[in-house]
Design a protein around this motif. Structure first.
Motif: not given
Length: 137
Positions: A9-12, A109-113, A115-119
């Protein structure tokens, strides 16, 4: 909520936000260029096209999971750039809502960071990347 469902869902959501932004640019390239020029940037039409295709690439990365962490990191940098360039302190005096837009960018920004760390998770993801191995979440 199941972890896999939450990640998908987050990716979508990430993909949808950037798809909307890209579609607004593609459908209103001249208006986007005027907005960019008003912020003081040179070659606004060129930058509008670059932004639209960059956002389209982000959509593909978020949907497929390919180069996900790299895309999320680049998107985070892009979002903070947009916050300062188009909603930063110089805009607050004329329109107090701009401060809200500015702050909203930091949440994204926080959500994207994160996501970047967790894949991209382990389901429905092409697991390719350069800077981090996208280990299953």
């Amino acid at each position: 909520m199941d972890r896999t469902v939450a990640i998908l869902v987050a990716r979508l959501i990430f993909a949808a936000v950037f798809a909307m932004a890209a579609s607004f640019k593609f459908l209103g390239m001249d208006e986007t260029a005027v907005y960019i020029a008003a912020a003081g940037f040179p070659v606004p039409h060129f930058l509008a096209w670059v932004a639209a295709f960059f956002e389209l690439a982000l959509v593909l990365a978020f949907l497929t999971g390919a180069f996900f962490s790299e895309a999320a990191l680049l998107a985070a940098i892009y979002v903070i750039f947009l916050a300062f360039a188009f909603h930063g302190p110089s805009h607050w005096q004329g329109n107090q809502a701009e401060f809200g837009f500015f702050v909203d960018h930091f949440t994204f920004f926080a959500g994207l960071l994160f996501a970047a760390v967790h894949g991209p998770g382990k389901q429905l993801a092409i697991r390719r990347g350069f800077i981090w191995r996208n280990e299953p979440a």
